[in-house]
Design a protein around this motif. Structure first.
Motif, PDB file in Angstrom:
ATOM      1  N   GLY A 159      45.064  46.177  35.219  1.00 35.79           N
ATOM      2  CA  GLY A 159      45.603  45.823  36.324  1.00 35.79           C
ATOM      3  C   GLY A 159      45.384  46.971  37.284  1.00 35.79           C
ATOM      4  N   HIS A 160      45.740  48.119  37.021  1.00 38.20           N
ATOM      5  CA  HIS A 160      45.648  49.711  37.826  1.00 38.20           C
ATOM      6  C   HIS A 160      44.397  50.215  38.736  1.00 38.20           C
ATOM      7  N   LEU A 161      43.465  49.373  37.696  1.00 43.30           N
ATOM      8  CA  LEU A 161      42.288  50.282  38.422  1.00 43.30           C
ATOM      9  C   LEU A 161      42.058  49.701  40.029  1.00 43.30           C
ATOM     10  N   ASP A 162      43.047  48.046  39.862  1.00 41.53           N
ATOM     11  CA  ASP A 162      43.006  47.820  41.690  1.00 41.53           C
ATOM     12  C   ASP A 162      42.795  48.849  42.981  1.00 41.53           C
ATOM     13  N   THR A 163      43.762  50.062  41.975  1.00 40.26           N
ATOM     14  CA  THR A 163      44.051  50.540  43.147  1.00 40.26           C
ATOM     15  C   THR A 163      42.754  51.352  43.878  1.00 40.26           C
ATOM     16  N   PHE A 164      41.754  51.537  42.582  1.00 41.65           N
ATOM     17  CA  PHE A 164      40.483  52.306  42.649  1.00 41.65           C
ATOM     18  C   PHE A 164      39.354  51.039  43.290  1.00 41.65           C
ATOM     19  N   LEU A 165      39.320  50.410  42.950  1.00 47.06           N
ATOM     20  CA  LEU A 165      38.240  48.820  43.138  1.00 47.06           C
ATOM     21  C   LEU A 165      37.984  48.619  44.207  1.00 47.06           C
ATOM     22  N   VAL A 166      39.941  48.483  44.827  1.00 42.58           N
ATOM     23  CA  VAL A 166      40.114  47.300  45.418  1.00 42.58           C
ATOM     24  C   VAL A 166      41.041  47.210  46.316  1.00 42.58           C
ATOM     25  N   ALA A 172      48.292  41.624  44.906  1.00 42.51           N
ATOM     26  CA  ALA A 172      47.146  42.447  44.167  1.00 42.51           C
ATOM     27  C   ALA A 172      47.114  41.251  43.025  1.00 42.51           C
ATOM     28  N   ALA A 173      48.588  40.635  42.200  1.00 41.17           N
ATOM     29  CA  ALA A 173      47.915  40.031  41.527  1.00 41.17           C
ATOM     30  C   ALA A 173      47.175  38.714  42.101  1.00 41.17           C
ATOM     31  N   ASP A 174      48.112  38.037  43.342  1.00 37.37           N
ATOM     32  CA  ASP A 174      47.464  36.730  44.050  1.00 37.37           C
ATOM     33  C   ASP A 174      45.847  36.884  44.161  1.00 37.37           C
ATOM     34  N   ARG A 175      46.094  37.755  44.896  1.00 35.13           N
ATOM     35  CA  ARG A 175      43.776  38.405  44.901  1.00 35.13           C
ATOM     36  C   ARG A 175      43.403  37.733  43.761  1.00 35.13           C
ATOM     37  N   ARG A 176      43.756  38.536  42.568  1.00 42.10           N
ATOM     38  CA  ARG A 176      43.104  38.980  41.609  1.00 42.10           C
ATOM     39  C   ARG A 176      42.989  37.002  41.013  1.00 42.10           C
ATOM     40  N   ARG A 177      44.173  36.437  40.782  1.00 42.76           N
ATOM     41  CA  ARG A 177      44.158  35.124  40.319  1.00 42.76           C
ATOM     42  C   ARG A 177      43.119  34.693  41.133  1.00 42.76           C
ATOM     43  N   ALA A 178      43.648  34.221  42.739  1.00 47.57           N
ATOM     44  CA  ALA A 178      42.096  34.167  43.429  1.00 47.57           C
ATOM     45  C   ALA A 178      40.989  33.608  42.872  1.00 47.57           C
ATOM     46  N   VAL A 179      40.044  35.508  42.783  1.00 44.04           N
ATOM     47  CA  VAL A 179      38.865  35.231  42.247  1.00 44.04           C
ATOM     48  C   VAL A 179      38.650  34.865  40.482  1.00 44.04           C
ATOM     49  N   VAL A 180      40.267  35.153  39.982  1.00 43.42           N
ATOM     50  CA  VAL A 180      39.730  34.451  38.254  1.00 43.42           C
ATOM     51  C   VAL A 180      39.446  32.627  38.615  1.00 43.42           C
ATOM     52  N   VAL A 181      39.802  32.208  39.176  1.00 44.28           N
ATOM     53  CA  VAL A 181      40.101  30.546  39.765  1.00 44.28           C
ATOM     54  C   VAL A 181      38.975  30.372  40.048  1.00 44.28           C
ATOM     55  N   ALA A 182      38.083  31.240  41.350  1.00 44.74           N
ATOM     56  CA  ALA A 182      36.983  30.881  41.627  1.00 44.74           C
ATOM     57  C   ALA A 182      36.192  31.522  40.666  1.00 44.74           C
ATOM     58  N   THR A 183      35.619  32.318  40.134  1.00 48.45           N
ATOM     59  CA  THR A 183      35.384  32.694  38.800  1.00 48.45           C
ATOM     60  C   THR A 183      34.853  31.777  37.754  1.00 48.45           C
ATOM     61  N   ALA A 184      36.316  31.138  37.790  1.00 51.03           N
ATOM     62  CA  ALA A 184      36.150  29.875  36.526  1.00 51.03           C
ATOM     63  C   ALA A 184      35.460  28.728  36.760  1.00 51.03           C
ATOM     64  N   THR A 185      35.933  28.263  38.706  1.00 52.40           N
ATOM     65  CA  THR A 185      35.440  27.359  38.648  1.00 52.40           C
ATOM     66  C   THR A 185      33.941  27.125  38.711  1.00 52.40           C
ATOM     67  N   VAL A 186      32.924  28.142  39.271  1.00 50.74           N
ATOM     68  CA  VAL A 186      31.909  28.400  39.710  1.00 50.74           C
ATOM     69  C   VAL A 186      31.215  28.761  38.587  1.00 50.74           C
ATOM     70  N   LEU A 187      31.380  29.177  37.324  1.00 49.70           N
ATOM     71  CA  LEU A 187      31.033  28.672  35.606  1.00 49.70           C
ATOM     72  C   LEU A 187      31.277  28.093  35.316  1.00 49.70           C
ATOM     73  N   ALA A 188      32.281  27.133  35.755  1.00 51.25           N
ATOM     74  CA  ALA A 188      32.498  25.814  35.559  1.00 51.25           C
ATOM     75  C   ALA A 188      30.912  24.817  36.053  1.00 51.25           C
ATOM     76  N   ARG A 189      31.027  24.644  37.146  1.00 48.23           N
ATOM     77  CA  ARG A 189      29.670  24.024  37.634  1.00 48.23           C
ATOM     78  C   ARG A 189      28.808  24.160  37.986  1.00 48.23           C
ATOM     79  N   ASP A 190      28.586  25.776  36.744  1.00 45.56           N
ATOM     80  CA  ASP A 190      26.896  25.470  36.806  1.00 45.56           C
ATOM     81  C   ASP A 190      26.648  25.551  34.580  1.00 45.56           C
ATOM     82  N   ALA A 191      27.814  25.413  34.353  1.00 45.02           N
ATOM     83  CA  ALA A 191      27.238  25.046  32.972  1.00 45.02           C
ATOM     84  C   ALA A 191      27.639  23.290  32.609  1.00 45.02           C
ATOM     85  N   LEU A 192      28.091  22.743  33.691  1.00 49.55           N
ATOM     86  CA  LEU A 192      27.788  21.834  33.694  1.00 49.55           C
ATOM     87  C   LEU A 192      26.428  20.861  34.565  1.00 49.55           C
TER      88      LEU A 192
END
Length: 220
Positions: A159-166, A172-192
């Motif tokens: 998580g400390h890499l957030d300081t450098f990257l975003v 920070a945790a809430d923003r990262r959680r949102a990215v994880v959820v969105a990523t998983a959802t998009v990849l699941a749609r693609d898998a289906l």
């Protein structure tokens, strides 16, 4: 007074969890685990065997508990994203599983392939995950689950890499959680979509056998 074996084991496992999380397998000390638990160190060897066996027992127990605590419910891409978010919350609050998994990868690596109980656990997890995406094959489900687990486990450790990257911040945790959820959802749609295009509804026989073995173990 009768010796409370189960209480002693619990004290040792709790102490070992903290020790392995902080120092990894190589850096952990049996003497410290015993002292923290207030138990003679010979009990560790008696109940759990060697240090690496104790490490495996600790991690397996935490993983099994997390699967019970963060259950896979619903169907469809949104259910996959929702599961990823809840797993992120759990691992961020727990803090131990990500560290243990990273330590395991660094220090045990391929040696874990010989752990039949862990193999059965992961096969069971893939099959449970497939229920979120009916029609998706074992290979595609396993790849997606691996992606989710990697994302979820990485942030509490990296998580400390957030300081450098975003950029860091109180959300920070809430923003990262949102990215994880969105990523998983998009990849699941693609898998289906891919499963629908290829007609991939196959069941991996090896995975099914491992799942049956896990169920037999749980019943015994």
């Amino acid at each position: 007074m009768a010796w409370d074996t189960e209480r002693t084991k619990r004290l040792l496992l709790d102490a070992a969890t903290a020790e392995f999380s902080a120092y990894g397998l190589a850096g952990a000390r049996i003497d410290r685990i015993a002292a923290t638990a207030g138990v003679n160190k010979e009990r560790i060897y008696q109940y759990f065997g060697k240090k690496d066996e104790l490490f495996a027992r600790v991690l397996a127990g935490r993983l099994r508990a997390s699967m019970d605590e963060v259950q896979m419910t619903g169907t469809g891409p949104e259910a996959v994203g929702e599961y990823a978010g809840r797993l992120f919350d759990h691992h961020l609050a727990d803090g131990v599983i990500p560290r243990l998994v990273f330590w395991e990868g660094l220090e045990r690596g391929a040696a874990t392939a010989a752990d039949l109980d862990r193999a059965a656990y992961h096969a069971e997890k893939v099959e449970l995950f497939r229920r979120l995406l009916p029609g998706v094959g074992a290979e595609a489900a396993g790849q997606l689950l691996l992606t989710i687990v990697s994302l979820v486990n990485a942030w509490p450790v990296l998580g400390h890499l957030d300081t450098f990257l975003v950029g860091d911040g109180p959300d920070a945790a809430d923003r990262r959680r949102a990215v994880v959820v969105a990523t998983a959802t998009v990849l699941a749609r693609d898998a289906l979509a891919r499963a629908g295009a290829t007609g991939d509804t196959t069941v991996d026989a090896a995975s099914d056998r491992a799942l049956d073995a896990a169920s037999d173990t749980a019943r015994s």
